[in-house]
Every structure is written in C-alpha cells, then in structure tokens.
Design a protein around this motif. Sequence first.
Motif, PDB file in Angstrom:
ATOM      1  N   VAL A   1       0.911  -1.160   0.000  1.00 44.53           N
ATOM      2  CA  VAL A   1       0.000   0.000   0.000  1.00 44.53           C
ATOM      3  C   VAL A   1       0.941   1.198   0.000  1.00 44.53           C
ATOM      4  CG1 VAL A   1      -1.828   1.263   1.191  1.00 44.53           C
ATOM      5  CG2 VAL A   1      -1.803  -1.245   1.282  1.00 44.53           C
ATOM      6  N   LYS A   2       0.895   1.978  -1.072  1.00 41.92           N
ATOM      7  CA  LYS A   2       1.956   2.956  -1.316  1.00 41.92           C
ATOM      8  C   LYS A   2       1.782   4.283  -0.588  1.00 41.92           C
ATOM      9  CE  LYS A   2       3.640   0.443  -4.871  1.00 41.92           C
ATOM     10  NZ  LYS A   2       4.821  -0.428  -4.656  1.00 41.92           N
ATOM     11  N   TYR A   3       2.921   4.807  -0.169  1.00 49.30           N
ATOM     12  CA  TYR A   3       3.037   6.205   0.296  1.00 49.30           C
ATOM     13  C   TYR A   3       3.220   7.050  -0.950  1.00 49.30           C
ATOM     14  CZ  TYR A   3       6.527   9.944   1.399  1.00 49.30           C
ATOM     15  OH  TYR A   3       7.270  11.094   1.460  1.00 49.30           O
ATOM     16  N   TRP A   4       2.361   8.016  -1.159  1.00 48.49           N
ATOM     17  CA  TRP A   4       2.535   8.953  -2.272  1.00 48.49           C
ATOM     18  C   TRP A   4       1.803  10.228  -1.911  1.00 48.49           C
ATOM     19  CZ3 TRP A   4       6.131   8.660  -5.798  1.00 48.49           C
ATOM     20  CH2 TRP A   4       6.081   9.503  -6.920  1.00 48.49           C
ATOM     21  N   GLY A   5       2.521  11.229  -1.453  1.00 43.23           N
ATOM     22  CA  GLY A   5       1.909  12.491  -1.077  1.00 43.23           C
ATOM     23  C   GLY A   5       2.399  12.942   0.289  1.00 43.23           C
ATOM     24  N   LYS A   6       2.730  14.231   0.376  1.00 41.69           N
ATOM     25  CA  LYS A   6       3.160  14.808   1.656  1.00 41.69           C
ATOM     26  C   LYS A   6       2.136  15.839   2.098  1.00 41.69           C
ATOM     27  CE  LYS A   6       7.923  14.702  -0.100  1.00 41.69           C
ATOM     28  NZ  LYS A   6       8.581  13.580   0.529  1.00 41.69           N
ATOM     29  N   ARG A   7       1.785  15.816   3.383  1.00 40.56           N
ATOM     30  CA  ARG A   7       0.933  16.900   3.905  1.00 40.56           C
ATOM     31  C   ARG A   7       1.801  18.010   4.475  1.00 40.56           C
ATOM     32  NH1 ARG A   7       0.561  13.067   8.289  1.00 40.56           N
ATOM     33  NH2 ARG A   7       0.774  14.064  10.341  1.00 40.56           N
ATOM     34  N   ASP A   8       3.070  17.675   4.792  1.00 44.29           N
ATOM     35  CA  ASP A   8       4.027  18.677   5.269  1.00 44.29           C
ATOM     36  C   ASP A   8       5.393  18.297   4.697  1.00 44.29           C
ATOM     37  OD1 ASP A   8       6.034  20.017   6.753  1.00 44.29           O
ATOM     38  OD2 ASP A   8       4.704  20.210   8.495  1.00 44.29           O
ATOM     39  N   ALA A   9       5.835  19.055   3.702  1.00 41.02           N
ATOM     40  CA  ALA A   9       7.082  18.701   3.009  1.00 41.02           C
ATOM     41  C   ALA A   9       8.301  18.949   3.900  1.00 41.02           C
ATOM     42  CB  ALA A   9       7.202  19.492   1.711  1.00 41.02           C
ATOM     43  N   LYS A  10       8.207  19.908   4.790  1.00 35.08           N
ATOM     44  CA  LYS A  10       9.348  20.232   5.634  1.00 35.08           C
ATOM     45  C   LYS A  10       9.623  19.103   6.634  1.00 35.08           C
ATOM     46  CE  LYS A  10      11.246  24.253   7.972  1.00 35.08           C
ATOM     47  NZ  LYS A  10      11.011  24.130   9.417  1.00 35.08           N
ATOM     48  N   LEU A  11       8.576  18.637   7.296  1.00 36.00           N
ATOM     49  CA  LEU A  11       8.737  17.554   8.270  1.00 36.00           C
ATOM     50  C   LEU A  11       8.631  16.174   7.610  1.00 36.00           C
ATOM     51  CD1 LEU A  11       6.639  19.015  11.231  1.00 36.00           C
ATOM     52  CD2 LEU A  11       9.127  18.725  11.135  1.00 36.00           C
TER      53      LEU A  11
END
Length: 356
Positions: A19-29
């Motif tokens: 089940v893939k990770y694709w997308g950031k809700r906070d790019a800095k952290l």
Amino acid sequence: MSDKVYRASTTAPVNIAVVKYWGKRDAKLNLPTNSSLSVTLSQADLRTLTTASCSASFPASEGDSLLLNGEPSDISGARTQACLRELRTRRAALEAADSSLPKLSTYPLRLVSENNFPTAAGLASSAAGFAALVRAIANLYELPASPSELSLIARQGSGSACRSLFGGYVAWRMGDKADGTDSMADQVAEASHWPDMRALVLVVSAAKKGVSSSSGMQQTVATSGLFRERIATVVPENMAIMEKAIAEKDFEKFAEVTMRDSNSFHATCADTYPPIFYMNDVSRAAIRAVETINEKAGRTVAAYTFDAGPNAVIYYQEKDTEAVVGTFYHVLQGADVGGWKSAEIKGLKPTISLDE
Ligand code: ADP
Ligand code: DP6
Ligand code: CO
C-alpha cells in the motif's frame, strides 16, 4: 587534539510497499498524506552498507560529507540535514549528562555508503539509504535509540526509510500531530509469520528515474483530482484489508490489494498535470505475464507492484515458485529487460526471502 577516528558500520534492507506512500501533507517535516504498508526484503540480496566516522582530527573546514557509490554526494539538502541535526542533538544530550564522553557531536562526519542495487531507479534506494545512514550514525554516537525512534528520524530523510528499520511486514502510521512525533513505522508481523512469502525483482531499467519520488508526489498532490479520492477512501480501505490479509495469510486478498494499490498509485501519476509515467512497455508486459500466470494456475499465485520506476516486484509464495518464476521467464523471453548482476537471468532475481 586526539587523532582517534570513531567508526560504525551498518547495513539496511530495501522495503517494497504493497500500500503505497505517495503524497506529503508537510514537506518540511516529511509527513505523509496517508499511511502505507510494506514488506522488507532480505538484506542478503538488496542492501545499503553505510559507514559513519568522525574525529576531532577531521578538518572542520571540510564539514560533513557523503560518498555514495564512490561519488561525492550533496548532503546540504534540508532532509539530510534534519537527520544529522536530530542525531547530533541526541548525542549532545548524552555528552552534557556525562562529561567523560568524547564530544563526537562537535566533530565533522564522514559517511561512506554503497547500494548493491540500482540507485534512484524505483527500487527503494532512498529507503535503505536513509535507514542505513541514520542507524550508522546512531551506532557511532552510541545512542540508546529504539527502532521506533530511529524510524522517526529516518522518515525525515526519506519517508519510505522509516519502514526499513523493521523487518517483515511494516506499517507507517501517518499520525495526526502537526509536529510529526507520531508519524513512524511499526511491525505488523514478523517475516516468520508467513515464511512462504517471496519476492521476485525484475530489473527493467537500472537508470535513474526522470522524476524523483519527492518531486513527483508533490506534483500529484498539487494537481490530481483522483489523488484526493485515493487518500480519502482507497488507501484507508486497502490498509484495513491488507492488515487482515497478512494476519490471516490470505494470499488472494494480499495479492489483489497489492495489484490494485499499485494500479491506483500509477493512475494518480497519470492524472498528475503534466502526467508522470514511471512504467514502460516492459513493465506492462510484466503485468500481462502475471495475469497469464494467474489464469493458468486458476487462482492468484502472483502479485505485481511498481514503485516510482519501471521495475517490477512480484510477490508469490514459495510453493508456487515453478508456476511463477518458471512461467515468468518464458513469457518475458525476448523482452529487453537487461540486468544488473551477471548472476541473474535477464534481470530476474528469483526468490528473495524476507528480512526479520
Ligand atoms: P528510489 O526509488 O531509489 O528510492 P528516490 O528518488 O526516492 O529513488 O531517491 C533517490 C535518492 O536517495 C538518491 O538520489 C540519493 O539522494 C538518496 N540515496 C539513495 N541511496 C542512498 C544512500 N545509500 N545513502 C544516502 N542517500 C541515498
Ligand atoms: C512509490 O520515500 O522515496 O516508493 O519521502 O520524498 O524521499 P521521499 O519519497 P520516497 O517515496 C516512496 C514512494 C513509493 C511508495 C512507497 O515506498 O511507499
Ligand atoms: Co525512494
């Protein structure tokens, strides 16, 4: 000034998400838009080996450095810097509490790392790479850090790296805190829970991908409507079914969700504007080959998945080796799949077991 050089080495495995990770809700952290689940592959086959050293005698003017696969690599990026900062802060706390400890936190770091598989080609080099980097430095600094704590630090280097600190079946829980202190991995099941599980790695291309995972997913988040549907309903459902399938060792379900989730992820890439294509004609031939194998067997014996690259990973059970590996080789004969190790048959690396 002491000339003593302090040194620690470690290896870390690759993990391939079902089940893939694709997308950031906070790019800095580096916080994700969704939870994900992966399988950690055996280090006997694919691994990063990293050595971290430091010394008061290393010139401060040289600063920290990384030699990756024999080439100097830029570590000035915010994400690598975040990992180094976290690790140094923890070491400095130990030094503050015990003045007899050498002040390693103040010495320049030299990192030397090697991947024994293609880098930046969609085979999770950033996962094994940052997991090894963080663990090597934690060992060097003699930090009393648990795998969960290292997972939290490695996540800031590359999201998928948080899952490579554990073996077997691993979930990265997205968390909901703004500071990210609850966004890390945990082990869902040990490899020995499902000893029959195998992965077949088909290296379609060892070339560096055109669009890095980091930038690709940012473009998807910004432009894809389909992506919103994926994180709202598709992934939460897939996570629940997948965890149950693993608990029950239900290969049919495991395989269906794995293939559907890979398809869903690549659909959001195609829905990105401008579109991103990680798979190529050989990747699609591999999908057809899996369909043929499953049709011939009369049940689901193989599942394909593709990360951000054209290379296929096929999950199957040991008892079905003949049907899967044998047929795969025949179906793909003639396709230009190249290879990255002479021991392989046309880039097919059969029977990789799981890492504990
Ligand atoms: P992949 O699909 O291989 O994970 P990514 O685009 O996610 O590709 O990340 C590739 C980047 O990860 C490399 O350009 C490099 O910056 C970093 N990386 C890969 N291997 C290592 C390593 N062994 N040590 C440190 N960083 C690494
Ligand atoms: C398709 O972990 O490489 O492999 O956090 O920006 O470094 P960054 O991205 P990365 O993305 C991996 C994406 C994937 C799916 C997965 O491994 O879950
Ligand atoms: Co990556």
